[in-house]
Scaffold this motif. Structure first.
Motif, mmCIF file in Angstrom:
data_model
loop_
_atom_site.group_PDB
_atom_site.id
_atom_site.type_symbol
_atom_site.label_atom_id
_atom_site.label_comp_id
_atom_site.label_asym_id
_atom_site.label_seq_id
_atom_site.Cartn_x
_atom_site.Cartn_y
_atom_site.Cartn_z
ATOM 1 N N ASN A 296 9.347 87.292 -63.313
ATOM 2 C CA ASN A 296 10.318 86.225 -63.567
ATOM 3 C C ASN A 296 11.704 86.636 -63.081
ATOM 4 O OD1 ASN A 296 11.059 83.642 -64.420
ATOM 5 N ND2 ASN A 296 11.627 84.338 -66.462
ATOM 6 N N SER A 297 11.735 87.283 -61.899
ATOM 7 C CA SER A 297 12.975 87.782 -61.313
ATOM 8 C C SER A 297 13.412 86.851 -60.185
ATOM 9 C CB SER A 297 12.776 89.200 -60.769
ATOM 10 O OG SER A 297 13.874 89.600 -59.981
ATOM 11 N N SER A 298 14.444 86.075 -60.439
ATOM 12 C CA SER A 298 14.946 85.171 -59.403
ATOM 13 C C SER A 298 15.505 85.962 -58.219
ATOM 14 C CB SER A 298 16.034 84.261 -59.978
ATOM 15 O OG SER A 298 17.106 85.017 -60.512
ATOM 16 N N GLU A 299 16.027 87.159 -58.484
ATOM 17 C CA GLU A 299 16.577 87.990 -57.411
ATOM 18 C C GLU A 299 15.481 88.396 -56.431
ATOM 19 O OE1 GLU A 299 19.010 92.213 -56.790
ATOM 20 O OE2 GLU A 299 18.658 91.414 -58.810
ATOM 21 N N MET A 300 14.336 88.841 -56.949
ATOM 22 C CA MET A 300 13.237 89.247 -56.091
ATOM 23 C C MET A 300 12.643 88.056 -55.356
ATOM 24 S SD MET A 300 11.329 92.026 -58.568
ATOM 25 C CE MET A 300 10.060 92.408 -57.386
ATOM 26 N N VAL A 301 12.524 86.930 -56.042
ATOM 27 C CA VAL A 301 11.993 85.725 -55.399
ATOM 28 C C VAL A 301 12.920 85.282 -54.278
ATOM 29 C CG1 VAL A 301 11.514 83.276 -55.738
ATOM 30 C CG2 VAL A 301 10.685 84.938 -57.417
ATOM 31 N N ASP A 302 14.214 85.266 -54.539
ATOM 32 C CA ASP A 302 15.178 84.835 -53.522
ATOM 33 C C ASP A 302 15.166 85.774 -52.321
ATOM 34 O OD1 ASP A 302 15.893 82.740 -55.135
ATOM 35 O OD2 ASP A 302 17.750 83.658 -55.869
ATOM 36 N N GLU A 303 15.087 87.083 -52.590
ATOM 37 C CA GLU A 303 15.066 88.066 -51.506
ATOM 38 C C GLU A 303 13.846 87.861 -50.623
ATOM 39 O OE1 GLU A 303 14.663 92.926 -50.867
ATOM 40 O OE2 GLU A 303 15.129 92.111 -52.863
ATOM 41 N N SER A 304 12.688 87.684 -51.239
ATOM 42 C CA SER A 304 11.457 87.513 -50.467
ATOM 43 C C SER A 304 11.462 86.190 -49.711
ATOM 44 C CB SER A 304 10.234 87.590 -51.383
ATOM 45 O OG SER A 304 10.277 86.589 -52.384
ATOM 46 N N MET A 305 11.953 85.143 -50.337
ATOM 47 C CA MET A 305 11.984 83.842 -49.679
ATOM 48 C C MET A 305 12.921 83.849 -48.478
ATOM 49 S SD MET A 305 9.873 81.735 -51.037
ATOM 50 C CE MET A 305 10.509 80.156 -50.510
ATOM 51 N N GLU A 306 14.045 84.546 -48.610
ATOM 52 C CA GLU A 306 14.979 84.650 -47.486
ATOM 53 C C GLU A 306 14.341 85.397 -46.324
ATOM 54 O OE1 GLU A 306 19.465 86.383 -46.449
ATOM 55 O OE2 GLU A 306 18.635 86.607 -48.467
ATOM 56 N N ALA A 307 13.612 86.491 -46.642
ATOM 57 C CA ALA A 307 12.945 87.264 -45.592
ATOM 58 C C ALA A 307 11.862 86.440 -44.909
ATOM 59 C CB ALA A 307 12.339 88.538 -46.192
ATOM 60 N N ILE A 308 11.083 85.715 -45.673
ATOM 61 C CA ILE A 308 10.027 84.875 -45.101
ATOM 62 C C ILE A 308 10.636 83.763 -44.249
ATOM 63 C CG2 ILE A 308 8.183 83.228 -45.660
ATOM 64 C CD1 ILE A 308 7.609 84.991 -48.156
ATOM 65 N N GLN A 309 11.722 83.157 -44.736
ATOM 66 C CA GLN A 309 12.384 82.100 -43.977
ATOM 67 C C GLN A 309 12.931 82.634 -42.657
ATOM 68 O OE1 GLN A 309 12.824 78.636 -45.047
ATOM 69 N NE2 GLN A 309 13.246 78.543 -42.844
ATOM 70 N N ASN A 310 13.524 83.833 -42.697
ATOM 71 C CA ASN A 310 14.084 84.425 -41.473
ATOM 72 C C ASN A 310 12.996 84.721 -40.451
ATOM 73 O OD1 ASN A 310 16.720 84.347 -42.382
ATOM 74 N ND2 ASN A 310 16.678 86.434 -43.212
ATOM 75 N N GLU A 311 11.893 85.282 -40.901
ATOM 76 C CA GLU A 311 10.836 85.590 -39.934
ATOM 77 C C GLU A 311 10.184 84.306 -39.426
ATOM 78 O OE1 GLU A 311 6.673 86.662 -41.713
ATOM 79 O OE2 GLU A 311 8.120 87.994 -42.653
ATOM 80 N N MET A 312 10.108 83.291 -40.277
ATOM 81 C CA MET A 312 9.544 82.011 -39.840
ATOM 82 C C MET A 312 10.427 81.398 -38.751
ATOM 83 S SD MET A 312 8.562 78.673 -42.159
ATOM 84 C CE MET A 312 10.277 78.305 -42.579
ATOM 85 N N ASN A 313 11.739 81.540 -38.893
ATOM 86 C CA ASN A 313 12.670 81.002 -37.897
ATOM 87 C C ASN A 313 12.533 81.696 -36.551
ATOM 88 O OD1 ASN A 313 13.678 79.307 -39.858
ATOM 89 N ND2 ASN A 313 15.441 80.596 -40.341
ATOM 90 N N ASN A 314 12.050 82.959 -36.586
ATOM 91 C CA ASN A 314 11.928 83.745 -35.348
ATOM 92 C C ASN A 314 10.494 83.858 -34.848
ATOM 93 O OD1 ASN A 314 14.750 84.512 -35.142
ATOM 94 N ND2 ASN A 314 14.397 85.854 -36.895
ATOM 95 N N HIS A 315 9.593 83.107 -35.506
ATOM 96 C CA HIS A 315 8.187 83.225 -35.149
ATOM 97 C C HIS A 315 7.637 81.848 -34.828
ATOM 98 C CE1 HIS A 315 4.680 86.081 -35.474
ATOM 99 N NE2 HIS A 315 4.077 84.929 -35.220
ATOM 100 N N GLN A 316 7.123 81.689 -33.645
ATOM 101 C CA GLN A 316 6.559 80.388 -33.270
ATOM 102 C C GLN A 316 5.137 80.263 -33.786
ATOM 103 O OE1 GLN A 316 7.009 79.236 -29.224
ATOM 104 N NE2 GLN A 316 9.192 79.705 -29.167
#
Length: 317
Positions: A296-316
């Motif tokens: 129930n850690s919003s910090e960990m969820v936010d960190e992981s979501m940001e990383a996934i979003q960044n790689e999704m933006n750079n991955h076709q």
């Protein structure tokens, strides 16, 4: 990968042990090794699995915090003495093996030469030094892979079925994470997992012993000699897909350096392997997301979501 958080400057000298944590560390060590003279303790760092202290500026003592960390420590106790003769770089030699009051083991070893690397130091290296590091890391990977996995039976080193591991992870993320992420991320993660799982060539490998955590902070570097001097933190050792060994090199050192290490190892189809390794990074971010949900850690969820979003933006896809 466990992160040890540096706590530089936090130090207590003999006669000044007012901090309960330092009192506990001193008493635990002396209960097991009463002849050891402790004049100084400083905290090297702490992660989810363990905490580490520097005693008398020359001995590192590491204490697992729970069962998982204790299992990793027991693994190191059994395997590192066998592995030492295979590795050219310095690795920890566990000269102190004790037991905490909770029954978990702890270990101590002479501090190894060099200092842990970080991305800032790595990025500052000259091209020639960068090449030397690629050669040294390639040699280390060759050496640890040369260890016969049959010798590891009964030594708490697990062999992972990578197909089943990532199939189970995909099912878990669908069940626990998909309800809280948007459709675009659901589609991206579905693409990444199915692309990996449905490619049968990903699973045509001979299982090898892996350090499994070759992050920069586990590589010791001598600034004067401009070369690596040692490798630390073998607690994540396991048997599995040899390509996994590149995962944190790709994350922290980049594609160009990872490809250079692969080429020094005379790997074939380097770019295909790098794409495969990049999936392991996606999966690591998924694990972080699931751990954040569990805690129930919003910090960990936010960190992981940001990383996934960044790689999704750079991955076709």
């Amino acid at each position: 990968m466990e992160l040890l958080i540096s706590l530089k400057g936090e130090m207590l000298m003999d006669g000044m042990f007012e901090n309960a944590e330092f009192v506990w560390a001193k008493e635990t060590v002396l209960k097991n090794f009463p002849n050891l003279q402790i004049e100084q303790i400083s905290k090297l760092g702490e992660g989810w699995m363990s905490r580490a202290y520097l005693i008398n500026n020359k001995l590192v003592f590491r204490f697992p915090k729970g069962k998982s960390g204790a299992d990793d420590t027991e693994k190191e106790i059994k395997v590192l003495p066998l592995l030492k003769k295979y590795i050219t770089l310095s690795i920890p030699e566990l000269i102190y093996v004790g037991t905490q009051d909770n029954g978990y083991p702890f270990v101590g070893y002479k501090i190894l030469p060099g200092e842990p690397m970080d991305e800032q130091l790595f990025d500052s290296l000259a091209a020639e030094t960068n090449n030397i590091l690629a050669i040294q890391i390639a040699e280390f990977i060759n050496q640890i892979r040369s260890f016969h996995v049959d010798l590891l039976k009964g030594l708490k080193v697990r062999e992972d079925d990578f197909y089943q591991e990532y199939l189970n992870l995909f099912k878990e993320v669908q069940h626990k994470a998909f309800p809280i992420v948007n459709k675009q991320i659901q589609n991206y993660l579905t693409f990444r997992f199915t692309s990996y799982l449905e490619n049968k060539h990903h699973f045509f490998y001979t299982p090898k012993l892996l350090h499994s955590d070759l992050s920069l902070d586990h590589l010791l570097f001598d600034k004067n000699r401009q070369e690596l001097t040692g490798i630390i933190d073998f607690g994540d050792m396991r048997i599995g897909d040899p390509d996994y060994e590149y995962v944190y090199l790709l994350e922290e050192c980049g594609e160009e350096f990872t490809k250079k290490v692969m080429e020094n190892r005379q790997e074939e189809n380097c770019l295909i392997k790098i794409e495969k390794v990049s999936f392991f990074l996606t999966a690591d971010n998924v694990r972080l997301l699931l751990e954040g949900i569990k805690r129930n850690s919003s910090e960990m969820v936010d960190e992981s979501m940001e990383a996934i979003q960044n790689e999704m933006n750079n991955h076709q896809f």
